[in-house]
Design an enzyme around this catalytic site. Structure first.
Site, PDB file in Angstrom:
ATOM      1  N   GLU A 198     -15.656   3.554   7.666  1.00 11.43           N
ATOM      2  CA  GLU A 198     -16.080   4.504   6.422  1.00 11.43           C
ATOM      3  C   GLU A 198     -16.964   3.435   5.585  1.00 11.43           C
ATOM      4  O   GLU A 198     -16.741   3.233   4.453  1.00 11.43           O
ATOM      5  CB  GLU A 198     -15.004   5.119   5.918  1.00 11.43           C
ATOM      6  CG  GLU A 198     -14.287   6.076   6.511  1.00 11.43           C
ATOM      7  CD  GLU A 198     -13.593   7.134   5.785  1.00 11.43           C
ATOM      8  OE1 GLU A 198     -13.260   8.220   5.969  1.00 11.43           O
ATOM      9  OE2 GLU A 198     -13.372   6.583   4.710  1.00 11.43           O
ATOM     10  N   GLU A 202     -11.517  10.445  12.960  1.00  9.21           N
ATOM     11  CA  GLU A 202     -10.409  10.987  11.932  1.00  9.21           C
ATOM     12  C   GLU A 202     -10.722  12.226  11.816  1.00  9.21           C
ATOM     13  O   GLU A 202     -11.871  12.615  11.286  1.00  9.21           O
ATOM     14  CB  GLU A 202     -10.397   9.918  10.635  1.00  9.21           C
ATOM     15  CG  GLU A 202      -9.987   8.678  10.759  1.00  9.21           C
ATOM     16  CD  GLU A 202     -10.043   7.940   9.445  1.00  9.21           C
ATOM     17  OE1 GLU A 202     -10.256   6.761   9.178  1.00  9.21           O
ATOM     18  OE2 GLU A 202      -9.966   8.627   8.210  1.00  9.21           O
TER      19      GLU A 202
HETATM   20  C1  BGP Z   1     -10.363   8.171   5.190  1.00 10.18           C
HETATM   21  C2  BGP Z   1      -9.626   6.614   5.494  1.00 10.18           C
HETATM   22  C3  BGP Z   1      -8.328   6.586   6.112  1.00 10.18           C
HETATM   23  C4  BGP Z   1      -7.477   7.846   5.573  1.00 10.18           C
HETATM   24  C5  BGP Z   1      -8.070   9.028   5.264  1.00 10.18           C
HETATM   25  C6  BGP Z   1      -7.290  10.155   4.414  1.00 10.18           C
HETATM   26  O1  BGP Z   1     -11.118   8.179   4.228  1.00 10.18           O
HETATM   27  O2  BGP Z   1     -10.458   6.085   6.484  1.00 10.18           O
HETATM   28  O3  BGP Z   1      -7.636   5.213   5.717  1.00 10.18           O
HETATM   29  O4  BGP Z   1      -6.540   7.374   4.695  1.00 10.18           O
HETATM   30  O5  BGP Z   1      -9.308   8.826   4.708  1.00 10.18           O
HETATM   31  O6  BGP Z   1      -7.113   9.803   3.333  1.00 10.18           O
HETATM   32  P1  BGP Z   1      -6.031   9.895   2.395  1.00 10.18           P
HETATM   33  O7  BGP Z   1      -5.098   8.802   3.032  1.00 10.18           O
HETATM   34  O8  BGP Z   1      -6.462   9.220   0.960  1.00 10.18           O
HETATM   35  O9  BGP Z   1      -5.674  11.470   2.364  1.00 10.18           O
END
Ligand code: BGP
Length: 519
Positions: free
Chosen positions: A208, A404
């Site tokens: 990201e 993701e």
């Molecule tokens: C993305 C990231 C991840 C992950 C995901 C979910 O932005 O790449 O690392 O954590 O989001 O977000 P969160 O854990 O804040 O719910």
């Protein structure tokens, strides 16, 4: 209007749902996580402190201003460095993957996965980042892990930098605002690509990468400080981002040089912006917001900065220092595929005050009246994923990879490890049908996009295991199909429990997606 006899629909409408093809053979079904959120073992195996190990657990209010939870001050870092142990710093223990990795790999194999997207902790390889020699214990940990995964038929999809770098580079060099860090990263990339040639066939450079200008501590190790007089506070983020683009191009060249059989991709948090109305001003605003997201992939896939961001810098008085040869390097070292995260869509308007707000990944947005939201206020928009896939494919014509996607939810663990009422057997269960529903709805849209002609390599659901949330540092914001018995304070057995979604995902991989017709 013409009527095309080959399809039942008129030419002006997308093919109706259900008239779809299938997932290609060899589609990479998998799960995904990040070292700083899953590994733990923060002070074991020769690992140095990373920027994630000093983020304290903070209870948050309404989760609308997420970035406040993700950054740390100089004072907080000093307190953290002086604090031994894991208490109060959830990413130091993660889900203890460092201690459970063999069991976890067996669970992934039991699910029939084809891919595990994960990251390497830079400070496990170079504890301070500028060390002369790498840490052999760290190199060996990942070598054993990748070897075991490949033995089980699971391809590691490895992110070189996922929201962490050695803390020493943050405090002593200013993180990615420092040009010197590009050299340290190049050596790190050459070390890991060299060591894992033949084991790792898919590399991602920066997770990201667009986070660096949104939340610069998380994305670029940049501690927020008062800028010099007359300097735009966003300049540090854009300078750090440029250094990451240069480092990403160097890492891409290293993969192509050392392991031509491997592929390297970029990774974007794709946040599609819909105009709040058909007011042309809102349309143009949404186009601008989308282009300010997509300029990151313009650089890494097309090899150049877009006119939109260059004009933005001019208009905002932001200066990004580029060294001679940087633009040629970016142009000559573009990636092989584009990977992205997709959690929700956003809304743009020139008059946002007319609309309510809701939370989101990395930042809040205007509430979309057509969409429901998750417990954390994120828009629930499966169709938006079909839109994003077509949009990215049309724009770049390079293979795509969804690395993701998933639902953060507060799951309920039922039963007990030793259930007296059931002969002392383990009756622990998590009935997460809402998570299965989330996958079904999003994956049906993915299948539509494939039928639309999108070239997609794979899909790795976020979490796999329950892990520490990147934004809130909670364990209880659970994404996994495997429950991890630990709470937000790190208390628990860290036992793994297969959720109902584990068995559904197992069928998904075994049927190459055909189970989507069942639900
Ligand atoms: C993305 C990231 C991840 C992950 C995901 C979910 O932005 O790449 O690392 O954590 O989001 O977000 P969160 O854990 O804040 O719910």
């Amino acid at each position: 209007m013409t009527t095309d006899t080959t399809t039942s629909a008129t030419a002006t409408e997308p093919s109706p749902a259900g008239t779809t093809g299938a997932f290609p053979d060899g589609f990479l079904w998998g799960v995904a996580f990040a070292a700083n959120q899953v590994e733990g073992g923060f002070d074991q195996g020769g690992k140095g402190l990373s920027q994630a190990d000093v983020i304290p657990y903070r209870t948050a209010g309404d989760y609308v201003d997420i970035s406040a939870l993700m950054k740390v001050s100089d004072a907080e870092i000093a307190t953290a460095v002086a604090s031994p142990g894991t208490a109060g710093y959830p990413k130091r223990s993660g889900s203890d993957f460092f201690g459970h990795w063999e069991e976890d790999v067996d669970l992934f194999a039991e699910m029939g996965l084809k891919a595990l997207r994960m990251s390497i902790a830079w400070s496990r390889i170079f504890p301070n980042g500028n060390d002369a020699e790498p840490n052999e214990e760290g190199l060996l940990f990942y070598e054993r892990l990748f070897t075991r995964l490949r033995e089980k038929g699971i391809d590691p999809v490895v992110t070189m930098s996922h929201y962490e770098m050695p803390l020493h580079l943050v405090t002593e060099y200013g993180g990615w605002t420092s040009r010197e860090v590009v050299g340290f990263f190049e050596r790190y990339a050459r070390t890991i690509v060299g060591r894992y040639t033949g084991l790792v066939r898919y590399w991602l450079t920066f997770n990201e990468i667009n986070t660096t200008i949104i939340e610069s501590y998380t994305g670029g190790g940049v501690i927020e400080r008062e800028p010099a007089p007359g300097v735009d506070p966003r300049q540090a983020g854009y300078q750090a981002l440029h250094h990451q683009f240069v480092a990403s191009a160097l890492a891409t060249r290293i993969v192509h040089e050392l392991d031509p059989a491997a592929q390297v991709g970029c990774m974007l948090a794709r946040m599609s912006h819909y105009p709040a109305s058909s007011d042309p001003a809102d349309i143009v605003k949404a186009q601008f917001d989308n282009n300010m997201n997509l300029f990151h992939t313009d650089v890494q896939v097309r090899g150049r900065y877009s006119g939109t961001v260059r004009r933005f810098w001019r208009d905002q008085g932001i200066t990004v220092v580029m060294e001679p040869g940087d633009e040629e390097l970016l142009a000559a070292n573009t990636v092989d595929f584009l990977s992205f995260s997709y959690y929700m869509s956003l809304v743009s308007s020139v008059s946002p005050e007319k609309y309510g707000a809701t939370g989101g990944n990395l930042f809040s947005t205007i509430k979309n009246p057509y969409l429901a939201t998750t417990e954390w206020g994120w828009h629930f928009d499966p169709e938006g994923l079909r839109y994003v896939l077509n949009d990215l494919w049309d724009r770049y014509q390079v293979p795509l990879f969804i690395v993701e996607n998933g639902l953060g939810a507060t799951d309920v663990l039922e039963g007990s490890a030793v259930d007296a009422a059931h002969d002392g057997t383990d009756t622990r269960r998590v009935h997460d049908d809402y998570r299965i529903d989330y996958y079904v709805k999003h994956l049906r849209e993915v299948r539509e996009a494939i039928a639309d002609g999108v070239n997609l390599l794979g899909y790795t659901a976020w979490g796999g295991l329950d892990i520490i949330s990147a934004s809130t540092s909670q364990m209880t914001k659970r994404y996994g199909v495997i429950y991890v018995d630990a709470d937000d304070t790190g208390t628990g057995s860290y036992d793994r429990v297969r959720k109902d979604s584990f068995y559904w995902y197992q069928k998904l991989a075994a049927t190459n997606g055909a189970v989507l017709d069942e639900a």
